[in-house]
Design a protein around this motif. Structure first.
Motif, PDB file in Angstrom:
ATOM      1  N   LEU A  62       0.835  -1.196   0.000  1.00 29.04           N
ATOM      2  CA  LEU A  62       0.000   0.000   0.000  1.00 29.04           C
ATOM      3  C   LEU A  62       0.873   1.251   0.000  1.00 29.04           C
ATOM      4  O   LEU A  62       0.549   2.240  -0.677  1.00 29.04           O
ATOM      5  N   GLU A  63       1.975   1.230   0.722  1.00 27.49           N
ATOM      6  CA  GLU A  63       2.873   2.387   0.753  1.00 27.49           C
ATOM      7  C   GLU A  63       3.466   2.666  -0.624  1.00 27.49           C
ATOM      8  O   GLU A  63       3.575   3.832  -1.051  1.00 27.49           O
ATOM      9  N   GLU A  64       3.851   1.621  -1.352  1.00 26.32           N
ATOM     10  CA  GLU A  64       4.403   1.814  -2.693  1.00 26.32           C
ATOM     11  C   GLU A  64       3.334   2.298  -3.665  1.00 26.32           C
ATOM     12  O   GLU A  64       3.608   3.117  -4.556  1.00 26.32           O
ATOM     13  N   LEU A  65       2.113   1.799  -3.507  1.00 25.47           N
ATOM     14  CA  LEU A  65       1.039   2.259  -4.370  1.00 25.47           C
ATOM     15  C   LEU A  65       0.759   3.742  -4.153  1.00 25.47           C
ATOM     16  O   LEU A  65       0.602   4.507  -5.130  1.00 25.47           O
ATOM     17  N   THR A  66       0.711   4.161  -2.897  1.00 28.07           N
ATOM     18  CA  THR A  66       0.477   5.584  -2.638  1.00 28.07           C
ATOM     19  C   THR A  66       1.643   6.437  -3.144  1.00 28.07           C
ATOM     20  O   THR A  66       1.447   7.579  -3.567  1.00 28.07           O
ATOM     21  N   GLU A  67       2.846   5.883  -3.120  1.00 27.07           N
ATOM     22  CA  GLU A  67       4.005   6.580  -3.681  1.00 27.07           C
ATOM     23  C   GLU A  67       3.769   6.893  -5.158  1.00 27.07           C
ATOM     24  O   GLU A  67       4.054   7.995  -5.643  1.00 27.07           O
ATOM     25  N   LEU A  68       3.236   5.919  -5.894  1.00 28.76           N
ATOM     26  CA  LEU A  68       2.922   6.136  -7.308  1.00 28.76           C
ATOM     27  C   LEU A  68       1.784   7.145  -7.475  1.00 28.76           C
ATOM     28  O   LEU A  68       1.851   8.037  -8.331  1.00 28.76           O
ATOM     29  N   LEU A  69       0.729   7.012  -6.671  1.00 30.15           N
ATOM     30  CA  LEU A  69      -0.418   7.914  -6.789  1.00 30.15           C
ATOM     31  C   LEU A  69      -0.020   9.349  -6.490  1.00 30.15           C
ATOM     32  O   LEU A  69      -0.499  10.290  -7.144  1.00 30.15           O
ATOM     33  N   HIS A  70       0.847   9.563  -5.510  1.00 35.52           N
ATOM     34  CA  HIS A  70       1.337  10.912  -5.203  1.00 35.52           C
ATOM     35  C   HIS A  70       2.040  11.512  -6.415  1.00 35.52           C
ATOM     36  O   HIS A  70       1.790  12.654  -6.800  1.00 35.52           O
ATOM     37  N   PHE A  71       2.922  10.725  -7.018  1.00 33.45           N
ATOM     38  CA  PHE A  71       3.679  11.239  -8.154  1.00 33.45           C
ATOM     39  C   PHE A  71       2.776  11.472  -9.360  1.00 33.45           C
ATOM     40  O   PHE A  71       2.928  12.465 -10.076  1.00 33.45           O
ATOM     41  N   ALA A  72       1.835  10.557  -9.607  1.00 29.71           N
ATOM     42  CA  ALA A  72       0.942  10.713 -10.756  1.00 29.71           C
ATOM     43  C   ALA A  72       0.095  11.971 -10.631  1.00 29.71           C
ATOM     44  O   ALA A  72      -0.155  12.672 -11.619  1.00 29.71           O
ATOM     45  N   ALA A  73      -0.374  12.280  -9.415  1.00 32.71           N
ATOM     46  CA  ALA A  73      -1.265  13.421  -9.216  1.00 32.71           C
ATOM     47  C   ALA A  73      -0.519  14.745  -9.078  1.00 32.71           C
ATOM     48  O   ALA A  73      -1.016  15.795  -9.497  1.00 32.71           O
TER      49      ALA A  73
END
Length: 830
Positions: A62-73
């Protein structure tokens, strides 16, 4: 000469492959070299996502997924780093982010209902295991902290300017060659680099018979450049030279000869080589004569230039110490290479290898490689990177920023950052406690209402999370005993990896059966079935490919006057297995992959197996054992189109004939695999992008591997050239196992804390549940509706939206059931 080819195959194979190839055309165009269509059309590069090779088999948290979502947004302009485990390119062109959480689904559920989920398995090119989290996913996403974010526009502009400056130093071309303009000697490969890249080098094993050019020990910046390119045909001995072109520093052709291959030609590869039988029929020029001409034409200080030049020099059986390879000059991240066609169109503004032409023109390709090298040397690395920014896909904006240690950092909740940044957000699903304004939440109890609510919006939110809970509700209502239901799912999946074999002669042991069948791949367990009149065995492979190869190569084995029959179990769960296997071969994660096992080389006595396998005959005999007669007049057999030939040494005097046969198969299975050997063997069929070798305990060697080609053409070429591969002791089949699965069986075997006896009892319980539950039909219907709604949702997203679908998995007191994470950036043609 680029190492792509299409080997000859019969019309039935071509017909079978046509539909799969057509389905992959769109997908292939979006891969590395597929971006040439945007370049040639002058269109901006769409965003795309890819996972770093080192993380392909690692689960996403979940932490890695949120890392991607932060960068994408937010991107780098928002002070957010590129994710550490993947790359989202052209983030500034991302139009939105949509996350769907499929409550209650695990990885096993997806593959159990694989055929009923066409949208999920075909629309997403990135699929990774997901580690279950004890936190609510939607809440975890919105409440996650974004470190170091600042909302000031001035700060954002300064950040972006600094990152652009720093990005230059992170570019692979700059890291390799620096920023200064230098002479050609700075770009010639060193001997160590040539050895690493498999160039012919004097004194290295495998190149003993190669001719050497008369070359000086060193060259200077004023040494002449010569462009070279070769075309090959497929012969009985592999790929042999059919045409060679050499151009001087001014691009004038000084040699363009057709060459008569030494062996019988199996495929002229006209589509790529342009060579036809009529062209070669009157040719008498030999490889040795061409070598002599090249040695006479090349000055002692000549520097050879080519694209993937190692393939050309191997085809020429020629060693030349001073080379520039343009495929290594214009570098991409992670060692990926551009096609010569793409480089010519982007850098030289010239079209080569057009579809209207029949095959490649080696003189045209040699000139293109020469001019690409001259442009790079004259312009210098820094200007090449800056002037050809579209070639690198906007990589100048993708470097990791340097953070000053003395600068204090603050953390902000993701939901707050999005709203302060003026980006619209939304959560739609069941009521839950999340960090988000109530005005941005819509609560619904059914997936149908969730989808309708999202599609009714006049403007799609920039960042949205949707929660689909229909399957979870269905499973909770219809299967109160979730562990029992999961065990049934696991049992059905494991059954796909099972084959039954027999009858075996009296006294045939489990050890002998294991040694016989492990030549097709890793075997998890074998159960001897002694309750029948004759001895049979139940063999469970760790991978689907092992079961497929066993059916293909061992069915019909002739043992003591009778044939061993190898077959799959027949139950309700396996009736559609052939459809599942076909779909897995066409899966975007498997389309460019090939499974290979290596048989063990000869040690002592040669043993030929006498049998008929899937309509082919296997001939068995041994130098010190009475040869077995062929049955029913059958002729010597082939596996992958070639006769099985292996050995087994140091056998006891009392060993039986059947034991010899089993021993032969076993001996063949233990050969060590190495990435170098695999790359050397399979690069003949196309560009090998990556080799996947299973992790083994210290002291053990891998017996199987997965080869990823640049395109599916490499897979088709290898499958059509199985005679050649069989001579190299390789058995191959299409890949069925996605890269995130180390083993199909491991995926379905939950980790437990009970002792070994208890674990065995749980496993046995699972197998007893293989009968289809009447409620499974309802589950299939729910899954089909769920996939249909996901497809409608995906089609309604704006182009350029990052779509993420999460199967969260599940945790229990005794096991952790992994989920899946699907990722794709929607494009106009999706």
């Amino acid at each position: 000469m680029e190492p792509s080819l299409s080997a000859s195959c019969n019309s039935k194979k071509r017909k079978d492959n046509t539909s799969a190839t057509q389905e992959k055309v769109k997908r292939l165009k979006t891969e590395m070299e597929g971006y040439g269509m945007f370049e040639s059309a002058g269109l901006p590069h769409p965003p795309r996502i890819s996972v770093l090779p080192s993380h392909l088999q690692e689960p996403v948290t979940l932490e890695e997924l949120t890392e991607l979502l932060h960068f994408a947004a937010l991107g780098k302009s928002g002070g957010v780093k590129q994710p550490s485990w993947c790359r989202l390119r052209h983030q500034r062109r991302v139009k939105g982010v949509n996350v769907v959480v499929l409550d209650g689904l695990t990885q096993s559920h997806f593959y159990k209902h694989y055929l009923t989920l066409p949208h999920l398995r075909n629309s997403y090119t990135t699929r990774l295991s997901f580690t279950p989290s004890s936190n609510n996913l939607a809440s975890g996403i919105f409440s996650s902290e974004v470190p170091g974010w600042e909302g000031s526009p001035v700060f954002q502009r300064e950040q972006e300017s600094r990152h652009l400056h720093e990005a230059l130093n992170w570019h692979p071309v700059i890291r390799r060659f620096g920023t200064e303009t230098r002479g050609l000697t700075a770009y010639t490969l060193t001997q160590e680099e040539m050895i690493k890249k498999h160039f012919p080098v004097k004194g290295m094993p495998g190149f003993e018979g190669f001719a050497c050019t008369d070359s000086d020990d060193c060259v200077t910046d004023s040494s002449p450049l010569y462009g070279i390119d070769c075309e090959m045909c497929l012969t009985e001995k592999g790929h042999e030279l059919a045409r060679v072109s050499l151009v001087d520093s001014d691009g004038r052709c000084v040699l363009d000869d057709l060459v008569k291959p030494q062996s019988r030609v199996l495929n002229y590869l006209t589509r790529f080589s342009g060579i036809t039988a009529a062209m070669l029929r009157p040719i008498t020029t030999t490889l040795r004569e061409v070598q002599t001409k090249l040695r006479m034409l090349l000055p002692r200080d000549a520097v050879l230039v080519g694209h993937s030049l190692d393939n050309d020099l191997r085809a020429l059986n020629l060693i030349h110490p001073h080379v520039i390879d343009t495929s290594l000059l214009y570098r991409k991240e992670f060692g990926q290479r551009f096609k010569l066609k793409v480089l010519a169109e982007t850098v030289l503004k010239r079209e080569i290898q057009s579809e209207e032409k029949k095959g490649h023109n080696p003189t045209e390709d040699a000139v293109a490689a020469l001019e690409l090298a001259q442009y790079f040397i004259k312009t210098g690395p820094r200007q090449v990177v800056e002037l050809q920014e579209e070639l690198w896909g906007g990589s100048l904006t993708l470097s990791e920023p340097t953070v000053c240690e003395s600068t204090p950092t603050q953390s902000y909740r993701f939901s707050d950052v999005l709203q302060k940044n003026g980006q619209s957000v939304a959560f739609i699903g069941k009521r839950t406690d999340i960090i988000l304004d109530l005005s941005n939440q819509q609560w619904h109890n059914s997936d149908k209402e969730v989808l309708a609510s999202f599609r009714r919006k006049t403007k799609c939110p920039f960042f949205s999370v949707l929660h689909f809970s229909s399957l979870s509700d269905h499973l909770n209502s219809s299967s109160p005993h979730q562990e029992q239901h999961y065990q049934r799912v696991c049992a059905n999946l494991r059954e796909m990896c099972v084959v039954f074999a027999g009858p075996f002669p009296a006294g045939f042991s489990e050890r002998e059966a294991r040694r016989l069948f492990r030549c097709c791949g890793p075997v998890r367990k074998i159960k001897m079935l002694n309750t029948t009149v004759r001895i049979h065995a139940e063999i469970e492979f760790e991978l689907l490919e092992g079961a497929m190869l066993a059916l293909k190569t061992l069915n019909g084995l002739h043992v003591h006057g009778q044939h061993i029959k190898v077959q799959r179990p027949v139950s309700e769960s396996t009736l559609d297995l052939d459809l599942t296997l076909d779909a897995l071969m066409r899966d975007p994660l498997n389309a460019n992959h090939l499974y290979a096992v290596r048989l063990k080389p000869n040690k002592a006595n040669h043993i030929h197996i006498s049998a008929k396998a899937n309509g082919h005959t296997l001939d068995a005999k041994c130098s010190d054992v009475t040869a077995m007669k062929t049955a029913n007049g059958l002729h010597p057999a082939k596996v992958n189109g070639s006769k099985i030939d292996a050995c087994y040494s140091e056998l006891p005097a009392s060993v039986s004939e059947i034991e010899l046969i089993a021993a032969k198969q076993l001996c063949a299975s233990s050969s060590q695999l190495s990435e170098e050997k695999l790359r050397e063997t399979f690069s003949l069929f196309g560009m090998v992008e990556r080799i996947f070798l299973p992790a083994k305990p210290f002291g053990q060697h891998a017996r199987h591997a997965c080869i990823k080609f640049e395109s599916s053409e490499g897979v088709h070429a290898a499958l059509s050239s199985s005679d050649e591969l069989r001579n190299e002791k390789f058995l191959i089949c299409p890949s069925l196992t996605p890269h995130h699965l180390h083993s199909w069986v491991a995926m379905t075997t939950p980790e437990t804390t009970v002792d070994s006896e208890g674990e065995a009892a749980v496993e046995e319980k699972g197998w007893n549940l293989m009968c289809t539950n009447p409620q499974d039909q309802e589950t299939e219907l729910v899954m089909r509706k769920l996939d249909n709604r996901l497809g409608k949702l995906f089609r309604s997203l704006p182009d350029g939206t990052l779509s993420v679908v999460v199967l969260p998995g599940r945790t229990s007191s005794t096991s952790q059931l992994p989920g899946l994470c699907f990722m794709e950036v929607k494009r106009g043609s999706s």
